[in-house]
Design a protein around this motif. Structure first.
Motif, PDB file in Angstrom:
ATOM      1  N   LEU B 337       0.823  -1.204   0.000  1.00  0.00           N
ATOM      2  CA  LEU B 337       0.000   0.000   0.000  1.00  0.00           C
ATOM      3  C   LEU B 337       0.861   1.260   0.000  1.00  0.00           C
ATOM      4  O   LEU B 337       0.620   2.189  -0.787  1.00  0.00           O
ATOM      5  CB  LEU B 337      -0.914   0.013   1.231  1.00  0.00           C
ATOM      6  N   ARG B 339       3.830   1.629  -0.984  1.00  0.00           N
ATOM      7  CA  ARG B 339       4.470   1.801  -2.307  1.00  0.00           C
ATOM      8  C   ARG B 339       3.455   2.355  -3.301  1.00  0.00           C
ATOM      9  O   ARG B 339       3.774   3.234  -4.108  1.00  0.00           O
ATOM     10  CB  ARG B 339       5.030   0.469  -2.799  1.00  0.00           C
ATOM     11  N   ALA B 340       2.209   1.833  -3.237  1.00  0.00           N
ATOM     12  CA  ALA B 340       1.170   2.318  -4.156  1.00  0.00           C
ATOM     13  C   ALA B 340       0.873   3.792  -3.895  1.00  0.00           C
ATOM     14  O   ALA B 340       0.587   4.550  -4.832  1.00  0.00           O
ATOM     15  CB  ALA B 340      -0.100   1.491  -3.970  1.00  0.00           C
ATOM     16  N   PRO B 423       5.194  -3.825  -5.294  1.00  0.00           N
ATOM     17  CA  PRO B 423       3.844  -3.532  -4.805  1.00  0.00           C
ATOM     18  C   PRO B 423       2.761  -4.201  -5.654  1.00  0.00           C
ATOM     19  O   PRO B 423       1.724  -4.599  -5.131  1.00  0.00           O
ATOM     20  CB  PRO B 423       3.754  -2.004  -4.901  1.00  0.00           C
ATOM     21  N   ALA B 424       3.036  -4.315  -6.941  1.00  0.00           N
ATOM     22  CA  ALA B 424       2.031  -4.914  -7.826  1.00  0.00           C
ATOM     23  C   ALA B 424       1.760  -6.357  -7.419  1.00  0.00           C
ATOM     24  O   ALA B 424       0.616  -6.787  -7.304  1.00  0.00           O
ATOM     25  CB  ALA B 424       2.520  -4.854  -9.272  1.00  0.00           C
ATOM     26  N   LEU B 427      -0.070  -6.425  -4.014  1.00  0.00           N
ATOM     27  CA  LEU B 427      -1.473  -6.009  -4.102  1.00  0.00           C
ATOM     28  C   LEU B 427      -2.306  -7.019  -4.885  1.00  0.00           C
ATOM     29  O   LEU B 427      -3.465  -7.264  -4.553  1.00  0.00           O
ATOM     30  CB  LEU B 427      -1.567  -4.610  -4.712  1.00  0.00           C
ATOM     31  N   GLN B 428      -1.692  -7.608  -5.910  1.00  0.00           N
ATOM     32  CA  GLN B 428      -2.416  -8.641  -6.672  1.00  0.00           C
ATOM     33  C   GLN B 428      -2.711  -9.835  -5.778  1.00  0.00           C
ATOM     34  O   GLN B 428      -3.815 -10.359  -5.760  1.00  0.00           O
ATOM     35  CB  GLN B 428      -1.568  -9.099  -7.869  1.00  0.00           C
ATOM     36  N   GLU B 430      -2.844  -9.913  -2.543  1.00  0.00           N
ATOM     37  CA  GLU B 430      -3.773  -9.545  -1.472  1.00  0.00           C
ATOM     38  C   GLU B 430      -5.195  -9.399  -2.000  1.00  0.00           C
ATOM     39  O   GLU B 430      -6.155  -9.485  -1.262  1.00  0.00           O
ATOM     40  CB  GLU B 430      -3.339  -8.221  -0.836  1.00  0.00           C
ATOM     41  N   SER B 431      -5.321  -9.144  -3.328  1.00  0.00           N
ATOM     42  CA  SER B 431      -6.652  -8.930  -3.893  1.00  0.00           C
ATOM     43  C   SER B 431      -7.341 -10.228  -4.268  1.00  0.00           C
ATOM     44  O   SER B 431      -8.527 -10.244  -4.546  1.00  0.00           O
ATOM     45  CB  SER B 431      -6.554  -8.043  -5.142  1.00  0.00           C
TER      46      SER B 431
END
Lengths: 218, 432
Positions: B337, B339-340, B423-424, B427-428, B430-431
């Motif tokens: 997050l 990083r995003a 981060p990608a 986040l991927q 985690e999603s």
């Protein structure tokens, strides 16, 4: 304005290479609300990450706020994200040990802003989180968490917002609050790219982009 | 909102992880400080022991010296002051000096500031016939020891012989006993060259000329030998003050009495000096043995510390690194997050390293206090060292600077892993 040009992105998978995005082009102008729909695994989240400067595409380019995003060095890309892009995730990604107010202020860590506290206070009021201002995420409902994440994404008034299934974990009432807020924000002259599989979210968009299932190559 | 605020909030939220990390630093620092403290205490204790030993030795030496003085004093005088014109060949041939010097020399010597001799005893001694017994004897007149003004009065070696009294050497009283057919005792009368004396004391056998010597008062001897106001020698006890002692004594006496010569009974003097120096050597050797023993003990302690401290430090560094890795794993979503949100890799690195340094500093402070406490408790009972808790200052500085630095080093890899996290991907994952 956000412009995606001929983007291709593949992943190595257990059963061969997964081509998540194959020559996708898309333009989201100021004040425009674009919804991206598609079945699970069709590359919606990948598209959002590529558009947000977080996932380098194999081919193609992304233009955002006047920059060719992937031509920028990593540090500059981070700064661009901090300044111009707002993210809203389905899983909220709130920092568990910070209060609602502090979570909303988290972008200040990357991009200091003197008016941030006032803006955060204003967003809290507009999103109906006054009573939850000093609560931690674990003490919030899903709707409140997403509203908190939304406020965080909009703190810096980013030029465009990337939302990944922002209403996926919410009930109708909370989903409507979030969509109203995002639509209102887009209407104020910002671009909104929203990934969703929900019809109620797509109905609010000015345009809907449909993604097909991914292609696997041996 | 600042990185510092984020760090403190995270520490409050994940207290256990932080406390376990702090305890690793506490253990490492406490171990180091305790070891240093133990070695310091050992050194302090060594100093105390050696100082006490040296003091004890000095006291023993003083006592021993006194004893030796008494013992060697019993050997008798070891310095003889004779008239300068005396021919020593004659002197040794006759066993007495046939030259004389004024008795007044004694007063001159005793009033001087001599330090190299003491127990000054003027004598007038001569071989004479004992007509009543038809034998030759040594007649010695003494007047008792004359103190030297510059020195404390010492207990006399030679007994004073009062006027009218006589001390008889061993062979003389044996002869009298044989002649009289009964044991001669103190209080008996003896006639010597027409004068009657009361026997004051009977000497036991010495195996030398003393066995045929009769001691009477100096004044009476001068009268009997017709040497009024004269003496033919002075006996003294020379000091053990230096290697070139005789030279010194001669120099001192010559300055006061230029018309004299000094002779030494070397064996007596040597025995006295050797006894003293041997004792001093023994004492020095005892201290040296103690010092070596303490040094050897210190080396053993150092060797133990040189294994224990690095081992504990390494173990704690690994422990700290693992805790940091756990922390990074726990915070994957947060890292993605941040990083995003635009946080740069360097900022993330700072975030994790600052946490590690804070952890290291906290651990260093607690560890220092704990190390001092443990070191003092396990030490050699030299008392609490809280009077100087910041001693040595270099250790405190090293711990307060080194603790955070080593902690940051131990957490470097986990922090780097956090900073480099994509981060990608996070986040991927985690999603989904």
């Amino acid at each position: 304005m956000l412009e995606i040009q001929n983007i291709t992105k593949s992943y190595p998978g257990p059963r061969g290479v997964v081509r998540a995005l194959d020559g996708i082009s898309l333009r989201v102008g100021p004040g425009e609300f674009v919804a991206v729909r598609g079945p699970s695994g069709s590359g919606k989240t990948t598209l959002l990450l590529v558009a947000g400067g977080m996932l380098h595409p194999d081919e193609g380019r992304v233009l955002a706020a006047g920059h060719d995003v992937y031509r920028l060095p990593s540090e500059a890309r981070s700064r661009l994200r901090a300044r111009a892009i707002g993210f809203v995730f389905q899983q909220f990604h709130l920092i568990p040990y910070l209060t609602v107010f502090e979570n909303i202020l988290a972008p200040v860590l990357a991009q200091p802003n003197s008016g941030a506290r006032m803006r955060a206070q204003d967003l809290i009021a507009r999103l109906g989180l006054e009573q939850r201002r000093d609560h931690r995420p674990s003490e919030l409902s899903s709707g409140e968490r997403q509203r908190c994440a939304l406020a965080r994404a909009l703190l810096h008034k980013p030029g465009f917002v990337l939302a990944d299934e922002p209403t996926g974990n919410l009930d109708d009432h909370n989903g409507a609050i979030v969509l109203d807020f995002l639509s209102e924000y887009a209407a104020s002259g910002r671009a909104l790219l929203l990934v969703t599989h929900e019809a109620r979210a797509a109905e609010r968009a000015h345009r809907v982009v449909q993604l097909e299932a991914v292609v696997r190559t041996p | 909102m600042s990185l510092w605020r984020l760090i403190l909030s995270e520490i409050r939220f994940r207290k256990l992880n932080f406390l376990v990390g702090v305890s690793a630093v506490v253990v490492a620092v406490a171990c180091l400080v305790a070891q240093v403290n133990l070695l310091e205490q050992h050194d302090r204790r060594t100093e105390k022991i050696l100082a006490a030993k040296e003091k004890e030795t000095a006291e023993t030496m003083a006592g021993f010296e006194d004893e030796m003085r008494i013992i060697t004093k019993n050997l008798g005088f070891n310095i003889r002051i004779l008239p300068k014109d005396l021919n020593l060949v004659n002197f040794y041939a006759k066993d007495y000096a046939d030259k004389y010097m004024p008795e007044e020399y004694v007063a001159r010597l005793s009033n001087s500031r001599l330090v190299t001799i003491n127990h000054l005893l003027p004598t007038l001694q001569q071989k004479v016939e004992w007509p009543e017994r038809a034998i030759t004897i040594v007649l010695a007149g003494t007047r008792g020891e004359v103190p030297i003004a510059a020195q404390n009065k010492k207990k006399p070696i030679q007994e004073v012989v009062s006027k009218g009294k006589i001390i008889l050497g061993f062979q003389l009283h044996r002869l009298l006993t044989r002649e009289r057919g009964k044991e001669v005792t103190s209080g008996d009368f003896v006639v010597l060259r027409g004068r009657t004396f009361v026997v004051h004391k009977l000497q036991s056998s010495r195996g030398d000329a003393d066995d045929i010597t009769a001691w009477i008062a100096l004044e009476e001897a001068q009268e009997m030998l017709d040497k009024k106001g004269l003496i033919n020698g002075m006996l003294a006890l020379g000091c053990n003050c230096a290697a070139e002692r005789l030279g010194q004594i001669r120099q001192e006496i010559a300055a006061v009495l230029p018309d004299t010569q000094v002779e030494e009974f070397e064996t007596k003097a040597t025995a006295r000096a050797e006894a003293r120096s041997r004792t001093a050597e023994q004492a020095k050797a005892a201290i040296e043995r103690e010092r070596k023993g303490r040094e050897s003990l210190r080396e053993e302690k150092e060797a133990f510390a040189s294994i224990l401290v690095p081992t504990v430090l390494a173990a704690c560094a690994v422990w700290l690194g693992l805790m940091a890795f756990l922390n990074v794993l726990e915070r994957r979503s947060e890292i993605g997050l941040l990083r995003a949100l635009g946080l740069r890799s360097r900022q993330l690195l700072v975030l994790f390293l600052a946490r590690a340094m804070l952890l290291g500093f906290t651990g260093a402070v607690i560890g220092y206090v704990a190390g001092k406490f443990v070191g003092t408790r396990l030490g050699e009972n030299t008392g609490w060292s809280w009077s100087s808790p910041f001693e040595p200052p270099i250790l405190l500085i090293a711990v307060l600077v080194g603790g955070p630095l080593i902690s940051a080093l131990a957490c470097w890899l986990p922090a780097l892993a956090a900073a480099r996290q994509d981060p990608a991907i996070v986040l991927q994952q985690e999603s989904t």
